[in-house]
Design a protein around this motif. Structure first.
Motif, short mmCIF file in Angstrom:
data_model
loop_
_atom_site.label_atom_id
_atom_site.label_comp_id
_atom_site.label_asym_id
_atom_site.label_seq_id
_atom_site.Cartn_x
_atom_site.Cartn_y
_atom_site.Cartn_z
N LEU B 61 0.78 -1.18 -0.11
CA LEU B 61 0.10 -0.02 0.07
C LEU B 61 0.99 1.30 0.12
CD1 LEU B 61 -2.90 1.30 0.05
CD2 LEU B 61 -2.96 0.63 2.42
N GLU B 62 1.29 1.51 -1.21
CA GLU B 62 2.13 2.72 -1.26
C GLU B 62 1.73 4.07 -1.51
OE1 GLU B 62 4.41 2.04 -5.09
OE2 GLU B 62 5.24 0.11 -4.45
N TYR B 63 2.58 5.07 -1.08
CA TYR B 63 2.09 6.46 -1.43
C TYR B 63 1.93 6.67 -2.66
CZ TYR B 63 5.37 7.97 2.65
OH TYR B 63 5.78 7.90 3.93
N SER B 64 0.68 7.35 -2.87
CA SER B 64 0.33 7.65 -4.09
C SER B 64 0.83 9.03 -4.60
CB SER B 64 -1.39 7.69 -4.46
OG SER B 64 -1.82 9.17 -3.61
N SER B 66 1.24 12.62 -4.81
CA SER B 66 0.73 13.80 -3.98
C SER B 66 -0.28 14.55 -4.57
CB SER B 66 1.95 14.91 -3.73
OG SER B 66 2.73 14.43 -3.03
N LEU B 266 2.26 14.38 1.71
CA LEU B 266 2.92 13.19 0.98
C LEU B 266 1.82 12.73 0.03
CD1 LEU B 266 4.67 11.41 3.88
CD2 LEU B 266 5.53 12.55 1.97
N SER B 267 0.55 12.30 0.33
CA SER B 267 -0.34 11.79 -0.28
C SER B 267 -1.97 11.54 0.24
CB SER B 267 -0.16 10.35 -1.19
OG SER B 267 -0.11 9.42 0.02
N PRO B 268 -2.82 11.73 -0.38
CA PRO B 268 -4.22 11.57 0.07
C PRO B 268 -4.35 9.98 0.07
CG PRO B 268 -4.44 11.81 -2.23
CD PRO B 268 -2.86 11.89 -1.97
N PRO B 269 -5.43 9.59 0.90
CA PRO B 269 -5.63 8.12 1.16
C PRO B 269 -5.81 7.30 0.01
CG PRO B 269 -7.20 9.59 2.64
CD PRO B 269 -6.53 10.36 1.59
N GLY B 270 -5.01 6.05 0.21
CA GLY B 270 -4.90 5.28 -0.92
C GLY B 270 -5.92 4.33 -1.24
#
Lengths: 396, 396
Positions: B61-64, B66, B266-270
């Motif tokens: 479950l990686e960073y998406s 940004s 970093l990113s929104p929820p994956g």
């Protein structure tokens, strides 16, 4: 004239992501890029976490409690107990990643113009949260010769002004990998008690310690009101994309204030909380496997780096980062050159220039951060590239 | 002394959630509470969204990105095209709920001390984001007698100062349910163009319009650089807990600034992005069913309210809220009394005092907001309660 805010202009761009276009161009040319530039682990997210979401039974994906599901917070109490941190579920606010926990801490503890002291090099995004909150980061330099140990107390004392509100440490450290000892943490405790400061503890990498045990700031006796833990499951369970973190403190006034920020944004992500709750029931030996793997990678990386002429890399005690000093003139130029102009056996390596992690202008120009998030074969191949690259770079 | 920030103290608590302990106490006594106080729809989240997550195949479950997954942003372009908004995927930043889109807008467009004009009553959490960003909300009163239509242009002109940076509208409106007409939006366009202001458009309830079509601020020709859309899937697909929203603008400088705030976190929820992406492929008639249901509820609610002596409720054109004027002295007192001291056939009703939605002290004291998120049987039962309650309250 229509203008964006000064804050919007002052907001720093990600120092890591600015090289992305050069990496993309290299890949388009058919060059394989080893990504040692970013802390995205390749470890699989535990299946039990993903399965928990897949097996969840609900009809409406409702707002959760603003502090996070009570069931999850109660499970987190169990997790924290296992790592030696005694808190109750009302002392935990589940956040959208560790990022939001940091933002809540900055917002609730500091006003615009206030100052937070952070040993540098430090996680670059602290700058972004500082700009968002209007607060000033006062860096205290830690040195590669000392393995990036805690700077002497006098350096902190000299940096404290009437506007200082907090000291922030990341332990084990991103980007240096340094693992602060209990003694160092006790020194910080005395400092924050003496000067009535908050102690912000970013412990995102708590599980990854290779040379000694982790000593959490939450275990500092007598500093219960000073300490704020900014936590995340991103690295712990290789679940960066979940965006689940936690803001933890025993300071009731601060909890009440942080809750108001939490209420304004309604709730943390719902699906990811299901995954996060399931993670607490992973077998106790879950981290052993990942720790062995990371330690092997660290040993490979650090061994290879120090074998390259002119390179120095202190052995990091935790996290999955290392900072190395390279025989180069300018880390930003070199890292771009690696992507733009270099390849060996059609491969190259992407590193993060350390300049982005220093608050003091001019520092880190001959240092890079390496994230050992690749398997040892890839690390070896990446080090082959780096070795050849340094030869070539210094010839041209 | 160790102190939290002035900002932390100034942060407003949720005016809706403060009554929760009284509702919990009522339930403990065995009283059934009809929740008309909060905008949590009872409509089921589309199964296709949940199934998309359950069927997703990934190991980490990686960073998406940004800005959110590019695949999702490209699908969002299709969605926006269907509702008459032409944008490209680089003009969209996927956010953690509409909340974060609002925060990014406030942060990137305004500096501490700057002012944003908002017609009142307004969504109470705007206050929280304003305090976070250090900006000042200047309320312009809209009136229940006019059905909460846009206040006259002169009221805006009078409120504009050298510090004014933006005007914000929620359309259709939370908490009034008022649906702004194209003509009213054009008036706002002229105003923001004339004074070089941003126009923040919160269109969370775009799909729920019962008396006329929605006219998005993004369709205002010539104001491309002024308009910022703050969007969310929370209400659209009854997915409040997903925490997926969008920051949309054609202003490139502003996009660049907002991206820096997005990168810092970093990113929104994956997982939720997977659900959100699947929602775009729901059949075109998906909203028809929910719209018919909400319209029926609105008609029931408003009909019942206006049949109660001394009660006045304008007919809202959209969203799922209505504000009613009641024959009471103090809405906060009355709403607490409903939970604490009243029941009829062992039932009572929870309402939101309108005072929390006004920026001007003293307004809304005889008004309440009702969210018609219950089925018509429950709405009728709740109105039975309210009718009896008003009789009893005014007798005591």
């Amino acid at each position: 004239m229509l203008q964006i805010s000064k804050r919007g202009s002052a907001m720093p761009p990600s120092p890591i992501r600015k090289l992305v276009p050069f990496a993309e161009a290299a890949k388009k040319k058919g060059v394989k890029v080893f990504h040692l530039n970013i802390g995205q682990p390749d470890i699989e997210t535990p299946k039990a976490m993903i399965d928990a979401v897949k097996n969840a039974d609900f009809k409406v994906l409702e707002y959760s409690h603003s502090a996070g599901n009570e069931s999850y917070r109660r499970k987190l109490v169990e997790y924290y107990h296992k790592v030696g941190i005694e808190v109750n579920h009302n002392q935990i606010i589940v956040t959208t990643g560790g990022s939001e926990a940091i933002l809540f801490g900055f917002m609730a503890c500091m006003d615009p113009g206030d100052e937070v002291i952070i040993p540098e090099p430090f996680y670059a995004n602290y700058n972004g949260f500082a700009v968002s909150a209007g607060v000033v980061v006062k860096p205290i330099t830690s040195h590669i010769e000392d393995g990036f140990a805690l700077p002497p107390i006098s350096a902190f004392e000299n940096a404290i002004t009437p506007k200082t509100r907090a000291i922030m440490v990341c332990n084990p450290n991103n980007p240096t990998g340094y693992l602060y000892s209990r003694e160092e943490m006790e020194v910080l405790k005395e400092l924050v008690q003496k000067h009535n400061l908050f102690l912000f503890a970013d412990e995102a990498y708590r599980e990854f310690c290779y040379s000694g045990d982790h000593f959490s700031a939450m275990r500092l006796e007598g500093a219960e009101n000073n300490v704020v833990l900014m936590d995340t499951i991103s690295k712990r369970y290789s679940a960066c994309g979940a965006r689940i973190g936690a803001f933890v403190t025993r300071n009731q006034e601060l909890l009440d204030a942080a809750m108001k920020f939490a209420q304004a944004r309604l709730s943390p992500p719902g699906l990811a909380q299901i995954a996060a709750e399931a993670a607490i029931d992973l077998p106790d030996n879950y981290f052993e496997g990942t720790k062995v793997e990371y330690k092997k990678r660290r040993d490979t990386l650090v061994g290879r780096l120090n074998a390259i002429p002119g390179v120095f890399c202190p052995n990091p005690g935790g996290a999955f980062y290392a900072i190395a000093r390279l025989p180069i003139d300018d880390a930003d130029k070199f890292c771009q050159w690696l992507l733009e102009s270099f390849s060996w056996k059609n491969q190259t390596v992407m590193l993060a220039p350390a300049t982005g992690f220093y608050g003091t202008e001019g520092l880190g120009k001959n240092e890079v951060r390496l994230a050992y998030v690749l398997n040892t074969n890839d690390i070896n191949a990446a080090m082959d590239c780096l070795e050849k690259a340094l030869e070539e770079y210094n010839r041209v």
